[in-house]
Design a protein around this motif. Sequence first.
Motif, PDB file in Angstrom:
ATOM      1  N   LEU A 168       0.832  -1.205   0.000  1.00 25.22           N
ATOM      2  CA  LEU A 168       0.000   0.000   0.000  1.00 25.22           C
ATOM      3  C   LEU A 168       0.865   1.254   0.000  1.00 25.22           C
ATOM      4  N   VAL A 169       2.017   1.199   0.706  1.00 19.87           N
ATOM      5  CA  VAL A 169       2.913   2.351   0.695  1.00 19.87           C
ATOM      6  C   VAL A 169       3.461   2.597  -0.703  1.00 19.87           C
ATOM      7  N   LEU A 170       3.802   1.487  -1.405  1.00 17.06           N
ATOM      8  CA  LEU A 170       4.328   1.639  -2.760  1.00 17.06           C
ATOM      9  C   LEU A 170       3.290   2.204  -3.712  1.00 17.06           C
ATOM     10  N   LEU A 171       2.013   1.993  -3.416  1.00 19.32           N
ATOM     11  CA  LEU A 171       0.959   2.433  -4.328  1.00 19.32           C
ATOM     12  C   LEU A 171       0.388   3.781  -3.929  1.00 19.32           C
ATOM     13  N   ARG A 172       1.103   4.546  -3.126  1.00 19.38           N
ATOM     14  CA  ARG A 172       0.594   5.858  -2.720  1.00 19.38           C
ATOM     15  C   ARG A 172       0.509   6.803  -3.911  1.00 19.38           C
ATOM     16  N   LYS A 173      -0.100   7.948  -3.658  1.00 21.06           N
ATOM     17  CA  LYS A 173      -0.334   8.858  -4.770  1.00 21.06           C
ATOM     18  C   LYS A 173       0.971   9.406  -5.325  1.00 21.06           C
TER      19      LYS A 173
ATOM     20  N   MET B  89       4.045 -12.214  -2.959  1.00 25.01           N
ATOM     21  CA  MET B  89       3.852 -12.013  -4.391  1.00 25.01           C
ATOM     22  C   MET B  89       3.119 -10.700  -4.660  1.00 25.01           C
ATOM     23  N   ALA B  90       2.139 -10.358  -3.803  1.00 26.60           N
ATOM     24  CA  ALA B  90       1.463  -9.067  -3.978  1.00 26.60           C
ATOM     25  C   ALA B  90       2.473  -7.928  -3.858  1.00 26.60           C
ATOM     26  N   LEU B  91       3.388  -8.047  -2.894  1.00 29.14           N
ATOM     27  CA  LEU B  91       4.411  -7.009  -2.730  1.00 29.14           C
ATOM     28  C   LEU B  91       5.303  -6.921  -3.961  1.00 29.14           C
ATOM     29  N   THR B  94       3.511  -5.248  -6.886  1.00 24.18           N
ATOM     30  CA  THR B  94       3.455  -3.791  -6.794  1.00 24.18           C
ATOM     31  C   THR B  94       4.817  -3.171  -7.070  1.00 24.18           C
ATOM     32  N   MET B  95       5.897  -3.823  -6.618  1.00 20.97           N
ATOM     33  CA  MET B  95       7.238  -3.317  -6.927  1.00 20.97           C
ATOM     34  C   MET B  95       7.461  -3.305  -8.431  1.00 20.97           C
ATOM     35  N   ALA B  96       7.034  -4.403  -9.127  1.00 21.92           N
ATOM     36  CA  ALA B  96       7.219  -4.459 -10.573  1.00 21.92           C
ATOM     37  C   ALA B  96       6.452  -3.339 -11.256  1.00 21.92           C
ATOM     38  N   LEU B  97       5.229  -3.068 -10.752  1.00 16.31           N
ATOM     39  CA  LEU B  97       4.445  -1.979 -11.346  1.00 16.31           C
ATOM     40  C   LEU B  97       5.143  -0.647 -11.152  1.00 16.31           C
ATOM     41  N   ARG B  98       5.722  -0.442  -9.976  1.00 23.16           N
ATOM     42  CA  ARG B  98       6.461   0.797  -9.720  1.00 23.16           C
ATOM     43  C   ARG B  98       7.634   0.926 -10.677  1.00 23.16           C
TER      44      ARG B  98
ATOM     45  N   ALA C 137      -6.121  -1.455  -4.401  1.00 22.12           N
ATOM     46  CA  ALA C 137      -5.114  -0.435  -4.684  1.00 22.12           C
ATOM     47  C   ALA C 137      -4.509  -0.649  -6.065  1.00 22.12           C
ATOM     48  N   LEU C 138      -4.284  -1.930  -6.440  1.00 23.34           N
ATOM     49  CA  LEU C 138      -3.735  -2.209  -7.765  1.00 23.34           C
ATOM     50  C   LEU C 138      -4.702  -1.797  -8.858  1.00 23.34           C
ATOM     51  N   SER C 139      -6.010  -2.044  -8.641  1.00 17.34           N
ATOM     52  CA  SER C 139      -6.965  -1.725  -9.698  1.00 17.34           C
ATOM     53  C   SER C 139      -7.139  -0.220  -9.825  1.00 17.34           C
ATOM     54  N   ALA C 140      -6.894   0.514  -8.729  1.00  9.61           N
ATOM     55  CA  ALA C 140      -7.050   1.962  -8.813  1.00  9.61           C
ATOM     56  C   ALA C 140      -5.870   2.600  -9.519  1.00  9.61           C
ATOM     57  N   LEU C 141      -4.793   1.836  -9.699  1.00  5.93           N
ATOM     58  CA  LEU C 141      -3.574   2.384 -10.279  1.00  5.93           C
ATOM     59  C   LEU C 141      -3.667   2.364 -11.796  1.00  5.93           C
ATOM     60  N   ARG C 142      -3.527   3.519 -12.408  1.00  8.20           N
ATOM     61  CA  ARG C 142      -3.451   3.579 -13.867  1.00  8.20           C
ATOM     62  C   ARG C 142      -2.072   4.085 -14.213  1.00  8.20           C
TER      63      ARG C 142
END
Lengths: 189, 119, 158
Positions: A168-173, B89-91, B94-98, C137-142
Amino acid sequence: MELLLIFMLLFMILAGIVALWTDELLSAVIAVGAVGVGTSVAFLLLGAPDLAITQIVVEVVALVLLIKVTIGVGVRTMSGMPSPKRLRLAAAVTVLLLLVMVRSFTGLPEFGSPVMERVDDAPSIVYLEEGLERTGSANQVMSVLLDFRAYDTLGEATVIFTAVFGALVLLRKKGKKDREDDDGGEDEE
Amino acid sequence: MVYVLCAMLLCVGIFGLISQKNVIKIIISISIMENAVNLFLVVIGYRRDGIAPIITERIHESVQFAEKAVDPLPQAMVLTSIVIGLGVMALMVTMALRIYHVYGTYDITEILKSRKKAE
Amino acid sequence: MNNRSLIVSRVSRWVAPLIFVFGIYVALYGHLSPGGGFPGGVILSSAFILTLLARGRKATLERLPFGVAKKLDAVGALLFLCIALFGLVVTGVFFANFIHQYLPGEPLRLFSGGTIMPANIAIGLKVAASLFLVMFALSALRISTDEQDEPIRTLEDK
């Protein structure tokens, strides 16, 4: 029974090789799903229905996550194969590790005779014999998980909490880059 | 034989982990390794012709449960391990997306190149 | 996102409650049959993930608002810790199964496992809420790939 297990394992190895071989990321994701389903069937063959249920449900959610990260952002194929040098290095390390592992298996008991039969007062035997009286739970996996060894479960809940918190921290705005542009510091939000 | 096959599955994962340069492929390799290790732990606790370690009324009355059931201890530990694997894996996803957001690619070598250029 | 199929969205409206009920069953009967808090929690969250994928974020938030999911996550973790601490208070042993020691239920019935059933419920809540939070949170990410400095859209933009 053992033949079925070997067949499932061969299927999983094949699916794993396909997952690494293919250029299409969607095929790779589906192949890793096949590995997960194979694991689930193998758990069922090994007398672990709890694990089979958990594995198959987890695999579905993991597939959704992986598809989100490939098709969801529009990446379908990967660019270029790894270099031959890297492949040779990987092959060498893998073969070495495989040899070490196969050598170490000689110290293990035969397939089908668990460690708990060889040791006197093995904890697993105690759990199986006294689990119903001492915890009242018919499912002995649950009695181990949530009564005899609940500390591990507490630690597991902490790990999940930390992982989700990190995600969730990584997905912040604001990313780190934007924040540094704004105020040039590393102060907390 | 079963042990060796489990080790081979683990080695498929390790091979991918070292050789692949796509972030998604690396995540997939880690997932395969996880499955292999979980399976190996359960295989060690298996008893030939064993039953699942769950007492039902029929088993409770008739057979000696502790002499037939498979080992519940590795099963309980692997159960936590599977769910931890999903959280990790969720973590990783998200890292890969970043990474994709910052560099516009999943390829490690290109990411390294663009980082060198930036320096 | 108007390209969602009508069939998928209608069918998911019927299937999601069934998955939800099945998740509750798996979590509640964990001490009697295969299952328990972990798979139960994942099945519960997959009911919401189905709604999220088939009908979009707005329909999902009507059923489970984001703040409520955050609170459920914390409540699950704290409930599990509280069960452990109650054991410490009542019997002097951390994680002692105090309910079974004082009120042993009839074996092989629903109310039999002592603290195992509440612990299963707590873990189920925790796992379900955590996975739902990550997926949402993933789905909200574009992600915009062409424009580097365009900020990505996340939860706060809604």
